[in-house]
Write an enzyme that holds these catalytic residues in place. Structure first.
Site, mmCIF file in Angstrom:
data_model
loop_
_atom_site.group_PDB
_atom_site.id
_atom_site.type_symbol
_atom_site.label_atom_id
_atom_site.label_comp_id
_atom_site.label_asym_id
_atom_site.label_seq_id
_atom_site.Cartn_x
_atom_site.Cartn_y
_atom_site.Cartn_z
ATOM 1 N N ASP A 100 -9.289 6.767 2.634
ATOM 2 C CA ASP A 100 -9.055 6.951 4.071
ATOM 3 C C ASP A 100 -10.279 6.423 4.818
ATOM 4 O O ASP A 100 -11.336 7.064 4.816
ATOM 5 C CB ASP A 100 -8.825 8.430 4.400
ATOM 6 C CG ASP A 100 -7.488 8.962 3.864
ATOM 7 O OD1 ASP A 100 -7.027 8.464 2.809
ATOM 8 O OD2 ASP A 100 -6.913 9.871 4.489
ATOM 9 N N LYS A 163 -3.398 6.035 10.074
ATOM 10 C CA LYS A 163 -3.698 7.462 10.187
ATOM 11 C C LYS A 163 -4.275 7.733 11.572
ATOM 12 O O LYS A 163 -5.072 6.953 12.090
ATOM 13 C CB LYS A 163 -4.689 7.860 9.089
ATOM 14 C CG LYS A 163 -5.162 9.304 9.111
ATOM 15 C CD LYS A 163 -6.089 9.576 7.925
ATOM 16 C CE LYS A 163 -6.778 10.926 8.025
ATOM 17 N NZ LYS A 163 -7.672 11.195 6.897
ATOM 18 N N LYS A 195 0.236 8.551 8.766
ATOM 19 C CA LYS A 195 -0.390 9.834 8.441
ATOM 20 C C LYS A 195 -0.850 10.513 9.719
ATOM 21 O O LYS A 195 -1.679 9.979 10.457
ATOM 22 C CB LYS A 195 -1.576 9.655 7.484
ATOM 23 C CG LYS A 195 -2.259 10.993 7.137
ATOM 24 C CD LYS A 195 -3.298 10.837 6.048
ATOM 25 C CE LYS A 195 -4.094 12.123 5.833
ATOM 26 N NZ LYS A 195 -5.092 12.006 4.758
#
Length: 247
Positions: A100, A163, A195
């Site tokens: 991430d 995300k 996400k």
């Protein structure tokens, strides 16, 4: 009353997250022991790089085959690209199977799209076949246009997921930001995941995001296409599942 099937679906979308800045190995061990999921496995565990090995060892002990994610360029998004690439290589060497990475969103806000594209190209290359989720920090992007631009650049850069947030700035995921990101993802021309993270705390909120994902993309939400990054949602979710089963 939400059906137990829908609640179990939510459970499988969770990236169970522990990114507390002052954690020790003992704190992490205590958290891992508390995160018991009899109903279904989460999508992943997301921890700081220094806890990758400990998390993997715990999962192996529990005989749980769950990906371990970690964060890089976190949370500010402004480390030199070479340093971020090194972070990725080290994390993968430790056993992380998902990365991430925080987008250099301040560069994007300054209009330096070339720097953003260079970053995305470098991190995609460093990840190889490892799942890359790019955190655009939507709460720091002041306009719908900036959120859309960040999403489009992230998709063009080859990320597997877009995300929303680090959870370290005042504004986390919002329904408006989720809608903008999902609309861009739906027209991407290739599979791109979404996400939601940063303030996903209640089951109704998670269900609203889940429904929005399915409405906009036309896809049934599963871990390959949708994740919910959360640290406190699990307790409420498991309690609701128990209630649903008893009815």
């Amino acid at each position: 009353m939400t059906s137990s099937l829908r609640l179990q679906q939510l459970l499988r979308l969770l990236d169970l997250t522990r990114l507390s800045d002052n954690d020790s190995d003992t704190d992490m061990a205590q958290w891992l022991t508390q995160v018991v999921m009899p109903e279904a496995s989460p999508a992943a565990f997301c921890v700081y790089p220094q806890f990758i090995s400990q998390t993997l060892a715990h999962l192996q002990q529990q005989q749980m085959s769950v990906p371990v994610a970690t964060v890089v360029n976190f949370p500010g998004g402004d480390l030199p690209v070479e340093q971020v690439v090194q972070q990725i290589k080290e994390a993968i060497a430790l056993g992380a199977t998902e990365i991430d990475a925080v987008l250099p969103y301040k560069a994007l806000l300054a209009g330096d799209y070339a720097a953003v594209k260079h970053f995305l190209s470098a991190v995609r290359l460093a990840c190889g076949t490892v799942c890359l989720k790019v955190i655009i920090e939507s709460g720091a992007l002041g306009t719908a246009q900036q959120i859309c631009k960040a999403t489009e650049l992230t998709i063009e850069g080859g990320a597997d997921f877009v995300k929303t947030s680090t959870g370290k700035v005042p504004v986390g995921v919002t329904l408006e930001a989720a809608r903008i990101i999902l609309t861009a993802i739906a027209s991407a021309g290739r599979p791109v995941g979404f996400k939601a993270s940063g303030g996903v705390r209640t089951v109704p909120q998670a269900l609203e995001l889940l429904q929005m994902y399915e409405d906009i993309t036309g896809q049934l939400a599963n871990p390959a296409g949708m994740r919910l990054g959360a640290s406190t949602l699990l307790t409420e979710l498991l309690a609701e599942l128990e209630t649903a089963k008893s009815l």
